[in-house]
Motif scaffolding. Structure first.
Motif, PDB file in Angstrom:
ATOM      1  N   ARG A  65       0.836  -1.202   0.000  1.00  0.00           N
ATOM      2  CA  ARG A  65       0.000   0.000   0.000  1.00  0.00           C
ATOM      3  C   ARG A  65       0.872   1.254   0.000  1.00  0.00           C
ATOM      4  O   ARG A  65       0.709   2.159   0.816  1.00  0.00           O
ATOM      5  N   VAL A  66       1.789   1.274  -0.977  1.00  0.00           N
ATOM      6  CA  VAL A  66       2.709   2.390  -1.146  1.00  0.00           C
ATOM      7  C   VAL A  66       2.570   2.907  -2.565  1.00  0.00           C
ATOM      8  O   VAL A  66       2.418   2.130  -3.510  1.00  0.00           O
ATOM      9  N   MET A  67       2.617   4.233  -2.714  1.00  0.00           N
ATOM     10  CA  MET A  67       2.568   4.862  -4.028  1.00  0.00           C
ATOM     11  C   MET A  67       3.817   5.714  -4.184  1.00  0.00           C
ATOM     12  O   MET A  67       4.214   6.418  -3.256  1.00  0.00           O
ATOM     13  N   THR A  68       4.459   5.640  -5.358  1.00  0.00           N
ATOM     14  CA  THR A  68       5.608   6.473  -5.661  1.00  0.00           C
ATOM     15  C   THR A  68       5.369   7.189  -6.982  1.00  0.00           C
ATOM     16  O   THR A  68       4.671   6.681  -7.855  1.00  0.00           O
ATOM     17  N   VAL A  69       5.940   8.377  -7.101  1.00  0.00           N
ATOM     18  CA  VAL A  69       5.810   9.171  -8.324  1.00  0.00           C
ATOM     19  C   VAL A  69       7.209   9.570  -8.770  1.00  0.00           C
ATOM     20  O   VAL A  69       8.011  10.057  -7.965  1.00  0.00           O
ATOM     21  N   TYR A  70       7.491   9.339 -10.056  1.00  0.00           N
ATOM     22  CA  TYR A  70       8.779   9.675 -10.662  1.00  0.00           C
ATOM     23  C   TYR A  70       8.557  10.615 -11.831  1.00  0.00           C
ATOM     24  O   TYR A  70       7.527  10.543 -12.497  1.00  0.00           O
ATOM     25  N   HIS A  71       9.542  11.462 -12.121  1.00  0.00           N
ATOM     26  CA  HIS A  71       9.561  12.252 -13.350  1.00  0.00           C
ATOM     27  C   HIS A  71      10.786  11.822 -14.147  1.00  0.00           C
ATOM     28  O   HIS A  71      11.872  11.675 -13.587  1.00  0.00           O
ATOM     29  N   VAL A  72      10.578  11.624 -15.443  1.00  0.00           N
ATOM     30  CA  VAL A  72      11.668  11.274 -16.349  1.00  0.00           C
ATOM     31  C   VAL A  72      11.782  12.424 -17.339  1.00  0.00           C
ATOM     32  O   VAL A  72      10.829  12.715 -18.070  1.00  0.00           O
ATOM     33  N   ASP A  73      12.949  13.077 -17.374  1.00  0.00           N
ATOM     34  CA  ASP A  73      13.103  14.215 -18.283  1.00  0.00           C
ATOM     35  C   ASP A  73      13.493  13.733 -19.681  1.00  0.00           C
ATOM     36  O   ASP A  73      13.665  12.547 -19.921  1.00  0.00           O
ATOM     37  N   GLY A  74      13.621  14.665 -20.609  1.00  0.00           N
ATOM     38  CA  GLY A  74      13.935  14.352 -21.989  1.00  0.00           C
ATOM     39  C   GLY A  74      15.275  13.668 -22.175  1.00  0.00           C
ATOM     40  O   GLY A  74      15.513  13.016 -23.192  1.00  0.00           O
ATOM     41  N   GLU A  75      16.159  13.799 -21.197  1.00  0.00           N
ATOM     42  CA  GLU A  75      17.475  13.144 -21.245  1.00  0.00           C
ATOM     43  C   GLU A  75      17.438  11.743 -20.650  1.00  0.00           C
ATOM     44  O   GLU A  75      18.440  11.051 -20.630  1.00  0.00           O
ATOM     45  N   GLY A  76      16.284  11.349 -20.130  1.00  0.00           N
ATOM     46  CA  GLY A  76      16.149  10.023 -19.531  1.00  0.00           C
ATOM     47  C   GLY A  76      16.491   9.963 -18.058  1.00  0.00           C
ATOM     48  O   GLY A  76      16.525   8.891 -17.468  1.00  0.00           O
ATOM     49  N   ARG A  77      16.755  11.118 -17.446  1.00  0.00           N
ATOM     50  CA  ARG A  77      17.067  11.128 -16.007  1.00  0.00           C
ATOM     51  C   ARG A  77      15.779  10.914 -15.218  1.00  0.00           C
ATOM     52  O   ARG A  77      14.761  11.538 -15.493  1.00  0.00           O
ATOM     53  N   ILE A  78      15.854  10.044 -14.243  1.00  0.00           N
ATOM     54  CA  ILE A  78      14.698   9.688 -13.421  1.00  0.00           C
ATOM     55  C   ILE A  78      14.848  10.347 -12.053  1.00  0.00           C
ATOM     56  O   ILE A  78      15.883  10.212 -11.405  1.00  0.00           O
ATOM     57  N   ALA A  79      13.803  11.065 -11.629  1.00  0.00           N
ATOM     58  CA  ALA A  79      13.817  11.716 -10.326  1.00  0.00           C
ATOM     59  C   ALA A  79      12.605  11.258  -9.525  1.00  0.00           C
ATOM     60  O   ALA A  79      11.474  11.352  -9.997  1.00  0.00           O
ATOM     61  N   LEU A  80      12.858  10.753  -8.330  1.00  0.00           N
ATOM     62  CA  LEU A  80      11.771  10.395  -7.417  1.00  0.00           C
ATOM     63  C   LEU A  80      11.182  11.687  -6.872  1.00  0.00           C
ATOM     64  O   LEU A  80      11.875  12.501  -6.282  1.00  0.00           O
ATOM     65  N   LYS A  81       9.884  11.898  -7.099  1.00  0.00           N
ATOM     66  CA  LYS A  81       9.220  13.114  -6.648  1.00  0.00           C
ATOM     67  C   LYS A  81       8.456  12.915  -5.357  1.00  0.00           C
ATOM     68  O   LYS A  81       8.311  13.838  -4.560  1.00  0.00           O
ATOM     69  N   SER A  82       7.928  11.712  -5.148  1.00  0.00           N
ATOM     70  CA  SER A  82       7.120  11.490  -3.961  1.00  0.00           C
ATOM     71  C   SER A  82       7.007  10.000  -3.691  1.00  0.00           C
ATOM     72  O   SER A  82       6.981   9.202  -4.622  1.00  0.00           O
ATOM     73  N   ALA A  83       6.929   9.656  -2.427  1.00  0.00           N
ATOM     74  CA  ALA A  83       6.668   8.275  -2.014  1.00  0.00           C
ATOM     75  C   ALA A  83       5.817   8.347  -0.755  1.00  0.00           C
ATOM     76  O   ALA A  83       6.053   9.190   0.115  1.00  0.00           O
ATOM     77  N   ARG A  84       4.816   7.478  -0.692  1.00  0.00           N
ATOM     78  CA  ARG A  84       3.913   7.577   0.440  1.00  0.00           C
ATOM     79  C   ARG A  84       3.210   6.253   0.685  1.00  0.00           C
ATOM     80  O   ARG A  84       2.731   5.623  -0.243  1.00  0.00           O
ATOM     81  N   GLN A  85       3.141   5.869   1.945  1.00  0.00           N
ATOM     82  CA  GLN A  85       2.308   4.739   2.326  1.00  0.00           C
ATOM     83  C   GLN A  85       0.895   5.290   2.471  1.00  0.00           C
ATOM     84  O   GLN A  85       0.677   6.306   3.125  1.00  0.00           O
TER      85      GLN A  85
END
Length: 111
Positions: A65-85
């Motif tokens: 019961r965890v949700m995570t949100v990532y953003h991937v930019d045009g260069e393919g870099r992945i950034a974790l934006k949020s994580a929450r139980q």
């Protein structure tokens, strides 16, 4: 264990991107069909959508019961934006609700 979870999340995100994640479509979010059914034996639910100049990938682990949100930019870099139980979130009756509130609606329909 931690490396395996991160690897799974990154792999899921890359699979989504390979399936057409970076779309140039300008349709409204509500018009997009982004839901993806988990495959048999899958532990994670993942979906993506455009978020400005990047791609937003949301991954849900229904077991933990965890949700995570990532953003991937045009260069393919992945950034974790949020994580929450989300256990406690799912127990809320209301938050930032406008009238009529849930209990007011219930009192209107129940005798």
């Amino acid at each position: 264990m931690k490396a395996a979870v991160i690897g799974s999340l990154v792999s899921a995100g890359l699979l989504i991107l390979a399936a057409g994640g970076f779309s140039e479509s300008r349709e409204a979010f509500a018009q997009r069909h982004v839901g993806q059914e988990p495959s048999a034996g899958s532990d994670l639910i993942a979906f993506s959508t455009a978020a400005g100049d990047s791609q937003q990938i949301t991954i849900i682990d229904p077991t933990r019961r965890v949700m995570t949100v990532y953003h991937v930019d045009g260069e393919g870099r992945i950034a974790l934006k949020s994580a929450r139980q989300i256990d406690w979130d799912l127990k809320l009756m209301q938050l930032n609700s406008a009238a009529p509130l849930p209990q007011e609606v219930r009192s209107m329909v129940q005798p």
